[in-house]
Design an enzyme around this catalytic site. Structure first.
Site, PDB file in Angstrom:
ATOM      1  N   SER A  78     -25.145  24.488  60.352  1.00  0.00           N
ATOM      2  CA  SER A  78     -26.575  24.649  60.644  1.00  0.00           C
ATOM      3  C   SER A  78     -27.295  23.296  60.642  1.00  0.00           C
ATOM      4  O   SER A  78     -26.781  22.309  60.119  1.00  0.00           O
ATOM      5  CB  SER A  78     -27.203  25.566  59.594  1.00  0.00           C
ATOM      6  OG  SER A  78     -26.437  26.729  59.440  1.00  0.00           O
TER       7      SER A  78
HETATM    8  C1  LIG Z   1     -24.275  29.416  60.644  1.00  0.00           C
HETATM    9  S1  LIG Z   1     -22.658  29.462  60.131  1.00  0.00           S
HETATM   10  C2  LIG Z   1     -22.692  28.881  58.470  1.00  0.00           C
HETATM   11  C3  LIG Z   1     -23.078  27.457  58.319  1.00  0.00           C
HETATM   12  C4  LIG Z   1     -22.844  26.954  56.937  1.00  0.00           C
HETATM   13  N1  LIG Z   1     -23.926  27.287  56.080  1.00  0.00           N
HETATM   14  C5  LIG Z   1     -22.602  25.460  56.945  1.00  0.00           C
HETATM   15  O1  LIG Z   1     -23.181  24.762  56.127  1.00  0.00           O
HETATM   16  O2  LIG Z   1     -21.794  24.990  57.719  1.00  0.00           O
HETATM   17  C6  LIG Z   1     -22.386  31.198  59.867  1.00  0.00           C
HETATM   18  C7  LIG Z   1     -20.997  31.493  59.412  1.00  0.00           C
HETATM   19  O3  LIG Z   1     -20.926  32.863  59.032  1.00  0.00           O
HETATM   20  C8  LIG Z   1     -19.630  33.322  59.319  1.00  0.00           C
HETATM   21  N2  LIG Z   1     -19.627  34.778  59.267  1.00  0.00           N
HETATM   22  C9  LIG Z   1     -20.098  35.656  60.202  1.00  0.00           C
HETATM   23  N3  LIG Z   1     -19.933  36.916  59.762  1.00  0.00           N
HETATM   24  C10 LIG Z   1     -19.371  36.844  58.522  1.00  0.00           C
HETATM   25  C11 LIG Z   1     -18.971  37.800  57.558  1.00  0.00           C
HETATM   26  N4  LIG Z   1     -19.103  39.119  57.740  1.00  0.00           N
HETATM   27  N5  LIG Z   1     -18.410  37.354  56.406  1.00  0.00           N
HETATM   28  C12 LIG Z   1     -18.257  36.031  56.169  1.00  0.00           C
HETATM   29  N6  LIG Z   1     -18.605  35.077  57.052  1.00  0.00           N
HETATM   30  C13 LIG Z   1     -19.173  35.476  58.208  1.00  0.00           C
HETATM   31  C14 LIG Z   1     -19.337  32.698  60.665  1.00  0.00           C
HETATM   32  O4  LIG Z   1     -17.959  32.707  60.964  1.00  0.00           O
HETATM   33  C15 LIG Z   1     -19.922  31.294  60.468  1.00  0.00           C
HETATM   34  O5  LIG Z   1     -18.948  30.409  59.981  1.00  0.00           O
END
Ligand SMILES: C[S@@+](CC[C@H](N)C(=O)[O-])C[C@H]1O[C@@H](n2cnc3c(N)ncnc32)[C@H](O)[C@@H]1O
Length: 246
Positions: A78
Site C-alpha cells: 500500500s
Molecule cells: C493491500 S495488500 C496488503 C499490503 C500490506 N499491508 C503491505 O504492507 O504490503 C492486501 C493483501 O491482502 C491479501 N488478502 C486478500 N484476501 C485475503 C484473505 N482472505 N486472507 C489473507 N490475506 C488476504 C492479498 O493477497 C494482499 O496481499
C-alpha cells in the site's frame, strides 16, 4: 474513482543514504499533512526501511504515494500514507495483541511490531502463497523473528492467539467476516475498507459491551478480500487492474 498509475519497473539506482533521507522526508510530510501523530508510529516509520519490502525493480519508488506490485495475484504494498491512516484511528500502541489480515509485503507488519513492542504480539495472515513467501523472506531478512505468520484465509482469523486488542483488514470486504469480530476483545478496535454501493470507505469498528459502534474515516481503494468472506470478483480473479491498487 480511478486507480493509481504504477511507475515502470527499473533497475534501482538510489543509495541507502538517499532512501534514508527520503524516508525522513516522508515522515515529515505525513506529519504536516495530518496523517501521522503518535510518537510510536512516527518512530516505527523512521526505523523500518520500506525499500526492503519492495521487489527489486520498484525499490527506487519506495516513498512515492503509489501502491506497488508484489509477487502474487493482485497483491500490492500500500501507499506510505495508508499505514498511519489505519494505525492512528486504531490507536495501535505498546503492548497490544494485533492481528493483520493481508500480510502483503510484510512492511505494515514490521511497523506494527515496532509499535506494539516486546510486550505486544503481532499475528499476520496472507492467503496468496507467493505473497506469503515474499513477506516471510522480507521479515526474516529484516530481523523480525517473533511475528506469527500464517498462510491461510484471514477472514477466518487466527483463533489460537485470540482475543486481539486490535485487528486490521488490508483488503476491501462487502461484509465484515464474523470470526474476526468474535476474535476481537471487548473494548477492542477493528479497521477495514468496506464496500457499499460500489464505493470503499475505511471504517473503524469498536466492540463494546452493548454492541458495535462504527465510524467512517474516509474513502479508499483497496484490493478485494478473497476467501470464505471474500468479494465474489476476487474469488474468480476478476478484479480489474485499475481497481487493484490502493
Ligand atoms: C493491500 S495488500 C496488503 C499490503 C500490506 N499491508 C503491505 O504492507 O504490503 C492486501 C493483501 O491482502 C491479501 N488478502 C486478500 N484476501 C485475503 C484473505 N482472505 N486472507 C489473507 N490475506 C488476504 C492479498 O493477497 C494482499 O496481499
Amino acid at each position: 474513482m480511478e486507480g493509481w498509475v504504477v511507475p515502470p519497473p527499473k533497475r534501482p539506482e538510489k543509495s541507502k543514504e538517499q532512501l534514508r533521507e527520503e524516508r525522513d522526508e516522508k515522515v515529515r510530510w505525513l506529519v504536516s499533512h495530518g496523517y501521522l501523530k503518535s510518537e510510536r508510529i512516527k518512530d516505527a516509520m523512521r526505523k523500518v526501511p520500506r525499500e526492503d519490502f519492495i521487489p527489486l525493480l520498484y525499490k527506487d519508488y519506495a516513498y512515492l504515494e503509489v501502491p506497488l506490485p508484489l509477487p502474487g495475484e493482485n497483491a500490492t504494498i500500500s501507499c506510505p500514507h495508508s499505514y498511519p491512516l489505519f494505525y492512528e484511528p486504531l490507536g495501535l500502541d505498546k503492548g497490544h495483541k494485533f492481528l493483520e489480515v493481508g500480510l502483503g509485503s510484510g512492511y505494515g507488519t514490521a511497523l506494527a511490531r515496532e509499535v506494539v513492542g516486546r510486550k505486544g504480539l503481532v499475528v499476520s495472515i496472507e492467503i496468496d502463497p507467493l505473497t506469503f513467501e515474499f513477506a516471510k523472506k522480507n521479515l526474516t531478512n529484516a530481523g523480525y523473528h517473533d511475528i506469527v505468520l500464517v498462510h491461510g484465509d484471514g477472514g477466518l482469523g487466527y483463533f489460537e492467539m485470540s482475543p486481539y486488542d486490535r485487528i486490521c483488514i488490508t483488503a476491501a470486504c462487502k461484509e465484515l467476516p464474523s470470526p474476526l469480530m468474535e476474535q476481537l476483545m471487548t473494548g477492542g478496535k477493528l479497521i477495514a475498507p468496506i464496500i457499499q454501493y460500489g464505493i470503499q470507505t475505511l471504517v473503524l469498528f469498536e466492540k463494546e459491551e452493548k454492541g458495535i459502534r462504527s465510524k467512517v474515516i474516509c474513502e479508499v481503494l483497496y484490493v478485494f478480500l478473497k476467501g470464505k468472506y471474500g468479494v465474489e470478483e476476487a474469488r474468480h480473479g476478476r478484479q480489474r487492474d485499475s481497481q487493484s491498487t490502493e
